[in-house]
Design a protein around this motif. Structure first.
Motif, PDB file in Angstrom:
ATOM      1  N   ARG A  61       0.847  -1.192   0.000  1.00  0.00           N
ATOM      2  CA  ARG A  61       0.000   0.000   0.000  1.00  0.00           C
ATOM      3  C   ARG A  61       0.882   1.242   0.000  1.00  0.00           C
ATOM      4  N   GLN A  62       0.504   2.264  -0.756  1.00  0.00           N
ATOM      5  CA  GLN A  62       1.276   3.509  -0.847  1.00  0.00           C
ATOM      6  C   GLN A  62       0.506   4.719  -0.353  1.00  0.00           C
ATOM      7  N   ASP A  63      -0.735   4.899  -0.819  1.00  0.00           N
ATOM      8  CA  ASP A  63      -1.552   6.068  -0.478  1.00  0.00           C
ATOM      9  C   ASP A  63      -0.786   7.371  -0.677  1.00  0.00           C
ATOM     10  N   LYS A 110      -2.524  19.434 -15.210  1.00  0.00           N
ATOM     11  CA  LYS A 110      -3.556  20.455 -15.042  1.00  0.00           C
ATOM     12  C   LYS A 110      -4.886  19.830 -14.641  1.00  0.00           C
ATOM     13  N   SER A 111      -5.145  18.613 -15.106  1.00  0.00           N
ATOM     14  CA  SER A 111      -6.432  17.981 -14.847  1.00  0.00           C
ATOM     15  C   SER A 111      -6.494  17.316 -13.477  1.00  0.00           C
ATOM     16  N   GLY A 112      -5.411  17.308 -12.747  1.00  0.00           N
ATOM     17  CA  GLY A 112      -5.414  16.715 -11.413  1.00  0.00           C
ATOM     18  C   GLY A 112      -4.398  15.602 -11.295  1.00  0.00           C
ATOM     19  N   ALA A 113      -3.987  15.333 -10.088  1.00  0.00           N
ATOM     20  CA  ALA A 113      -3.004  14.294  -9.838  1.00  0.00           C
ATOM     21  C   ALA A 113      -3.679  12.936  -9.777  1.00  0.00           C
ATOM     22  N   LEU A 114      -2.912  11.906 -10.013  1.00  0.00           N
ATOM     23  CA  LEU A 114      -3.409  10.543  -9.912  1.00  0.00           C
ATOM     24  C   LEU A 114      -2.990   9.965  -8.573  1.00  0.00           C
ATOM     25  N   PHE A 115      -3.939   9.428  -7.846  1.00  0.00           N
ATOM     26  CA  PHE A 115      -3.679   8.850  -6.537  1.00  0.00           C
ATOM     27  C   PHE A 115      -3.141   7.439  -6.702  1.00  0.00           C
ATOM     28  N   GLN A 116      -1.963   7.174  -6.125  1.00  0.00           N
ATOM     29  CA  GLN A 116      -1.339   5.857  -6.200  1.00  0.00           C
ATOM     30  C   GLN A 116      -1.714   5.062  -4.963  1.00  0.00           C
ATOM     31  N   LEU A 117      -2.560   4.052  -5.178  1.00  0.00           N
ATOM     32  CA  LEU A 117      -2.990   3.192  -4.083  1.00  0.00           C
ATOM     33  C   LEU A 117      -1.842   2.312  -3.604  1.00  0.00           C
ATOM     34  N   VAL A 155       5.268  -8.369 -15.537  1.00  0.00           N
ATOM     35  CA  VAL A 155       5.402  -7.148 -14.734  1.00  0.00           C
ATOM     36  C   VAL A 155       5.197  -7.558 -13.282  1.00  0.00           C
ATOM     37  N   GLU A 156       6.255  -7.461 -12.495  1.00  0.00           N
ATOM     38  CA  GLU A 156       6.247  -7.944 -11.114  1.00  0.00           C
ATOM     39  C   GLU A 156       5.357  -7.123 -10.182  1.00  0.00           C
ATOM     40  N   ARG A 157       5.362  -5.780 -10.343  1.00  0.00           N
ATOM     41  CA  ARG A 157       4.628  -4.913  -9.413  1.00  0.00           C
ATOM     42  C   ARG A 157       3.960  -3.763 -10.158  1.00  0.00           C
ATOM     43  N   PRO A 158       2.844  -4.028 -10.854  1.00  0.00           N
ATOM     44  CA  PRO A 158       2.141  -2.920 -11.505  1.00  0.00           C
ATOM     45  C   PRO A 158       1.684  -1.887 -10.472  1.00  0.00           C
ATOM     46  N   VAL A 159       1.743  -0.624 -10.850  1.00  0.00           N
ATOM     47  CA  VAL A 159       1.306   0.472  -9.991  1.00  0.00           C
ATOM     48  C   VAL A 159      -0.202   0.645 -10.158  1.00  0.00           C
ATOM     49  N   ILE A 160      -0.929   0.687  -9.051  1.00  0.00           N
ATOM     50  CA  ILE A 160      -2.382   0.863  -9.074  1.00  0.00           C
ATOM     51  C   ILE A 160      -2.680   2.352  -8.894  1.00  0.00           C
ATOM     52  N   LEU A 161      -3.345   2.945  -9.894  1.00  0.00           N
ATOM     53  CA  LEU A 161      -3.684   4.362  -9.846  1.00  0.00           C
ATOM     54  C   LEU A 161      -5.197   4.540  -9.883  1.00  0.00           C
ATOM     55  N   LYS A 162      -5.719   5.253  -8.903  1.00  0.00           N
ATOM     56  CA  LYS A 162      -7.140   5.616  -8.948  1.00  0.00           C
ATOM     57  C   LYS A 162      -7.295   6.712  -9.981  1.00  0.00           C
TER      58      LYS A 162
END
Length: 187
Positions: free
Chosen positions: A60-62, A72-79, A98-105
């Motif tokens: 978990r990163q949060d 400009k459209s906003g940041a992506l939250f990395q779960l 891919v061993e550890r894909p990044v999960i982005l909301k």
């Protein structure tokens, strides 16, 4: 709310076979090929795809994704990071693990394949009037042109110059006054 804004240019996609390592599930997903994605592991996945696929959260990163923080459209939250998955691109002989894909909301595309994955594939991209090609050693495949936004994974591949609707956030629509139609299901 999804970040689904129309980009100035066309984007390149490919339909890939996705294998979820921990469940054995297989999917066909449209993957955004994004050489501007500088994530170390090279693959970002949407939270929606993460939930639908059965991948596990392994760390978990949060936090906010540093590559999109000043967008400009906003940041992506990395779960955080998910369990491994494999990508098999049509016309490319090498399977990419891919061993550890990044999960982005709020990531509009299910899968966003960036520079790290392209380097693992030892890929080059060729940009011509007739379309964009992904070249991996002796293998080559045409990428699907589309507008920025989520792409319908059930859509069939179309030649790059058809102008057929390929995005589900914003799609090309020849009868709309501006040539574009917004999908009400996106964001």
């Amino acid at each position: 709310q999804k970040i689904c804004q129309l980009g100035q240019g066309r984007q390149a996609y490919i339909n890939a076979k996705v294998h979820i390592e921990n469940t054995g599930k297989n999917f066909t997903e449209r993957v955004f090929v994004d050489p501007g994605n500088l994530l170390n592991n090279g693959l970002a996945i949407s939270y929606d795809f993460f939930k639908r696929s059965g991948l596990r959260l392994v760390e978990r990163q949060d936090t906010y994704c540093h590559t999109a923080k000043k967008a400009k459209s906003g940041a992506l939250f990395q779960l955080g990071y998910s369990s491994p998955l494999s990508l098999k691109l049509p016309g490319i002989s090498k399977t990419l693990l891919v061993e550890r894909p990044v999960i982005l909301k709020n990531l509009c595309d299910s899968l966003n394949m960036g520079m790290g994955c392209l380097q693992k594939l030892e890929a080059d991209m060729s940009f011509r009037k007739t379309g964009t090609r992904l070249i991996c050693r002796k293998d080559e495949v045409n990428l699907i042109a589309g507008l920025r936004g989520t792409v319908d994974p059930t859509a069939v591949d179309a030649p790059c110059d058809t102008g057929i609707a390929v995005g589900s956030c914003v799609t090309e629509h020849p009868t709309a006054s501006n040539g574009l139609e917004r999908n009400p299901n996106c964001g």
